[in-house]
Scaffold this motif. Structure first.
Motif, PDB file in Angstrom:
ATOM      1  N   MET A 175       0.828  -1.197   0.000  1.00  0.00           N
ATOM      2  CA  MET A 175       0.000   0.000   0.000  1.00  0.00           C
ATOM      3  C   MET A 175       0.863   1.249   0.000  1.00  0.00           C
ATOM      4  O   MET A 175       1.899   1.291   0.661  1.00  0.00           O
ATOM      5  N   GLY A 176       0.451   2.226  -0.726  1.00  0.00           N
ATOM      6  CA  GLY A 176       1.250   3.439  -0.820  1.00  0.00           C
ATOM      7  C   GLY A 176       1.039   4.372   0.352  1.00  0.00           C
ATOM      8  O   GLY A 176       0.134   4.180   1.164  1.00  0.00           O
ATOM      9  N   VAL A 177       1.908   5.338   0.440  1.00  0.00           N
ATOM     10  CA  VAL A 177       1.771   6.363   1.467  1.00  0.00           C
ATOM     11  C   VAL A 177       1.792   7.734   0.789  1.00  0.00           C
ATOM     12  O   VAL A 177       2.196   7.865  -0.372  1.00  0.00           O
ATOM     13  N   SER A 178       1.346   8.737   1.517  1.00  0.00           N
ATOM     14  CA  SER A 178       1.316  10.068   0.916  1.00  0.00           C
ATOM     15  C   SER A 178       2.660  10.774   1.086  1.00  0.00           C
ATOM     16  O   SER A 178       3.490  10.363   1.886  1.00  0.00           O
ATOM     17  N   ILE A 179       2.866  11.797   0.277  1.00  0.00           N
ATOM     18  CA  ILE A 179       4.119  12.564   0.336  1.00  0.00           C
ATOM     19  C   ILE A 179       3.772  14.025   0.581  1.00  0.00           C
ATOM     20  O   ILE A 179       2.915  14.601  -0.097  1.00  0.00           O
TER      21      ILE A 179
END
Lengths: 271, 252, 348
Positions: free
Chosen positions: B1-5
């Motif tokens: 799962m991705g994360v925000s930047i």
């Protein structure tokens, strides 16, 4: 007329080489037999000896020399190409390496004599290996640097982008990609010191008997050739030619390999 | 799962050249974000700041804050650890030339010290399937060199290599600019598949590509972020005159 | 308006991922083990800096080698350095029995044999370089440059062996008598002639330094930009004029550099010279007379040097040789670098 001169010059240059090769093969091959590789030198005046001890001695010396010269040289090359690129320090190191390359080998021999033989009070294979190893460093360093510089930058970026630590990336990616070139560079340095006589005169000294001990004087192929060439016996001269042929064969093979690798396919697919 | 930047006041230099000026933006998780702009506008420098690749150039300098999944990558961790969490695909395919296809995909794990053979097999298969290369190469995984593939295949191999470390973010720096139209279409399809699982940031000089794959688009000009909004908004109703000029082809 | 926009096909997640992304997230069970593993790996900054320092240390070892050679030579030549000072290199008496040492005959021998070698080798080397770069058919070029590389790789002792058994008899029987007849009036070629001597040493040195000079000359000539050649050709020059004005003139600094590099090699060349020069610490006008060089006297006498002063004298000669070759090589490298800058210099 001018072209004629250039062609003439080329012929004049090639002539001695061809002559040397013909003499070597002609005079060397006729004396080369199994005894040469398996027997010790015969007592003075007797026929039928060999250079087994010199071959083994050269192997010992060159193993020690490579163990010193190759890792230090490769590491220095890695520094020049991967860490110090463009810095003043690396320019000075590179320049010093080139200058060191031009220092006469006999001077190196005398320096190592003073460094090791004098305090140890004994000539030794160790001293001989050290001097040859030191002589390998600048050559290995410079060829390694050149080969690493040929590795495309994108390959390094790919490794760093994967979070691979710099040391791992240098060894497993950059160095590995340039490996064929680096190995041939080492072989070139190896071939160069394999024929060195002058630095061994006062370090390894020479030894008519079997010896593999690092603390004892040891025989080497070029030393033996030198002694036999200046000797008074035809048998010795024959052996000197045979020894030269073996030495040259080793060198021709390395130089051809170097040439093959540097002219084609060093970094196949990497460019 | 991705994360925000989360990027705050990011500035970057090459020597004395101020290539990025005061960039602040928020890239949401599990979406594709496109960065467009004329060459030299700083969009490539920007993505290289997101995984600290920018600093591999000795004359480069960065200030400001970049938070990936909440973690400040410049002060709270090391470059090596950041890059393990963030995959990167470069402009030109750059598979390791001495390695087989399998070794290329496994390299990110192996070179970081991972040894479990069974897991490696599974990861290689999963990554190659994710990058839609599995069917084309599965028979000669360990025989064929990565460098012997076609350009488009090489780029998908590089994507598989980046996915194999299971990153939280995937950065793509003009991943299709060196490829033919068919390969480009495949890469775009891939981005579509992948963005539900990863946060994707893609730099492109191709506006149609941005429009096709990205939820959000940022427009860079002369080292500044001119506009950052939903792709739809940027391409249909840009808020800035310069953005409109660029996407209508009036300059750049 | 301008572009037709597809609405993104994948649904947007309701919320952004909560802050705190170090938590490994599940794609598949294996993937999570992978992520956990990678997160567990440290920054390896200690390994990285250790590695970097190690590489730096090895690079610096090149300085250490030079420093080591210098200090060892200086400390072990103290006796004669103190006893004779600079006069050591001006005295021509070499008398080990009475511990009286002057190195002038060896300085003379080194200079004369090297200059002789340059006189013989330089025109040939430049000729070969011109031939290889400008007029040689491509197929032959590879072979010939390979041959020159090979020539450079042959060990000194093999040259010496060949010189003793082939070159010296050839000189003694055919070349020297001719030289005595033609140039005997100069006094440079006077009997007695043993074959071995200064001239034989010069010839074998010339053969040995030829490949270095010609391959480096070739390199600097190749570095001359193509536009220079075309400019001269466009003026209606013949090929030879083009080579002379377009190539040789532009490459002259580099060619001088490569000649000096060859000189550096000739100055320190030991075995082949020691084997054919005749080992005599005398200064003779005739080039056919036996002589000795700095390197050859060390090779021939060091083993039998029984007392400390004798050894010190020979080590001082080595020190002088070291300093001279360092200066000569530095000068030559600077010249070659000035020309081929940009293209990495090959190891000679």
């Amino acid at each position: 007329m001018a072209s004629g001169l250039a062609v003439l010059a080329t012929i004049l240059v090639i002539a001695p080489l061809v002559a040397i090769f013909i003499d070597l093969v002609y005079k060397g091959a006729s004396s080369l037999n199994l005894n040469f590789f398996t027997k010790l030198p015969a007592p003075v005046g007797e026929n039928g000896g060999g250079m087994a001890n010199a071959i083994v001695g050269s192997a010992v010396l060159l193993t020690l020399a490579s163990a010193i010269g190759v890792p230090i040289g490769i590491a220095a090359g890695i520094y020049l190409s991967e860490y110090g690129r463009g810095t003043k320090l690396s320019n000075v190191v590179r320049f010093t390496a080139d200058v060191l390359n031009g220092v006469p080998s006999i001077v190196m021999g005398i320096a190592v004599y003073a460094l090791i033989v004098v305090p140890e009070k004994s000539f030794s294979a160790f001293a001989g290996g050290v001097v040859l190893g030191i002589m390998m460093v600048p050559t290995v360093a410079r060829t390694t640097e050149e080969m690493l510089l040929m590795v495309p930058h994108s390959i390094r970026e790919a490794a760093l982008g994967l979070g691979v630590p710099a040391w791992r990336s240098v060894l497993s990616i950059t160095l590995r990609t340039a490996m064929p070139g680096v190995i041939t560079g080492c072989m070139l340095a190896f071939a160069r010191v394999a024929g060195e006589t002058a630095p061994l005169l006062f370090t390894a000294l020479g030894n008519d008997f079997w010896s593999t001990s690092l603390r004892q004087p040891i025989e080497a192929l070029p030393l033996q050739i030198y002694v036999y060439a200046l000797g008074a016996y035809d048998e010795w001269h024959r052996l000197a030619w045979a020894g030269s042929l073996v030495l040259i064969a080793l060198i021709v093979v390395s130089v051809s390999l170097v040439r093959y690798v540097t002219t084609r396919g060093v970094l196949k697919g990497a460019a | 799962m991705g994360v925000s930047i989360e990027v705050n006041n990011l500035n970057a230099w090459y020597g004395t050249n101020h290539t990025l000026q005061d960039i602040t933006l928020h890239i949401p998780a599990n979406e594709a974000t496109a960065l467009i702009g004329p060459s030299g506008c700083g969009k490539s420098t920007f993505v290289r700041c997101l995984n600290r690749m920018h600093e591999t150039n000795p004359i480069a300098k960065v200030t400001g804050e970049v938070r990936v999944g909440g973690l400040d990558i410049y002060s709270e961790t090391s470059a090596v650890e950041v890059r393990r969490r963030i995959g990167m695909v470069f402009q030109r395919p750059n598979p390791f030339p001495t390695m087989s296809i399998y070794d290329n995909v496994a390299s990110g794990l192996r070179l970081n010290g991972y040894r479990n053979r069974r897991t490696l097999d599974e990861v290689v298969e999963r990554s190659l399937k994710q990058s839609a290369l599995w069917d084309e190469v599965k028979d000669e995984l360990k025989k064929k060199s990565g460098a012997s593939l076609s350009g488009g295949q090489q780029q998908r191999l590089c994507i598989a290599r980046a996915l194999a470390v299971d990153p939280e973010v995937l950065l793509m720096d003009e991943p299709a600019s060196a490829l033919d139209p068919v390969s480009t279409a495949k890469i775009e399809d891939l981005i579509f598949q992948l963005k539900s699982q990863y946060t994707i940031v893609i730099v492109t000089h191709n506006m149609q590509q941005a429009a096709r794959v990205a939820e959000r688009t940022g427009f860079f000009l002369n080292g500044r972020l001119v506009e950052f909004d939903s792709t739809h908004k940027i391409f249909t109703n840009p808020g800035d005159k310069r953005t409109e000029d660029y996407i209508t082809g009036r300059f750049g | 308006m301008i572009l037709r926009i597809q609405e993104p096909r994948t649904p947007k997640p309701a919320d952004d991922e909560p802050i705190g992304g170090l938590v490994p997230v599940v794609v598949s069970p294996q993937a999570s083990t992978v992520r956990t593993f990678l997160v567990s790996r440290g920054s390896s900054s200690i390994a990285d800096s250790t590695f970097r320092w190690l590489m730096l240390l090895c690079a610096l070892s090149i300085f250490a080698i030079v420093a080591l050679i210098a200090t060892e030579l200086v400390t072990h030549s103290q006796i004669t350095l103190a006893k004779f000072g600079w006069k050591f290199f001006l005295g021509s008496a070499w008398d080990p029995v009475n511990a009286n040492f002057g190195a002038l005959p060896f300085v003379y021998g080194t200079l004369v044999s090297s200059i002789l070698a340059l006189i013989l080798a330089v025109p040939l080397a430049i000729g070969v370089a011109v031939f290889l770069t400008e007029m040689c058919p491509r197929a032959l070029r590879g072979f010939l440059s390979f041959m020159t590389e090979l020539l450079a790789a042959i060990p000194s002792v093999v040259y010496g062996l060949w010189a003793i058994f082939v070159l010296v008899p050839l000189l003694r029987e055919h070349v020297d008598p001719l030289l005595i007849r033609l140039l005997g009036w100069t006094g440079l070629f006077a009997p007695p002639d043993f074959g071995i001597g200064m001239f034989a040493a010069g010839v074998i040195l010339a053969i040995m330094i030829l490949p270095i000079i010609s391959s480096l000359t070739r390199e600097v000539m190749t570095a001359v930009p193509h536009s220079q050649r075309e400019a001269v050709l466009a003026l209606g020059a013949t090929r030879w004029e083009m080579i002379r004005m377009g190539v040789l003139r532009n490459a002259r600094i580099g060619i001088v550099g490569s000649i000096i590099l060859g000189l550096g090699r000739a100055l320190g060349e030991t075995m082949a010279v020691a084997m054919v020069i005749g080992s005599s610490p005398t200064i003779s006008k005739s080039l056919l007379a036996p002589a000795a060089t700095m390197a050859s006297v060390i090779a021939n006498e060091f083993a039998e040097a029984s007392d400390d002063t004798y050894r010190s004298a020979l080590i001082e000669i080595a020190l002088a040789l070291f300093l001279v070759t360092i200066v000569v090589n530095m000068f030559a490298r600077l010249l070659v670098w000035a020309v081929t800058r940009g293209t990495p210099a090959r190891v000679a």
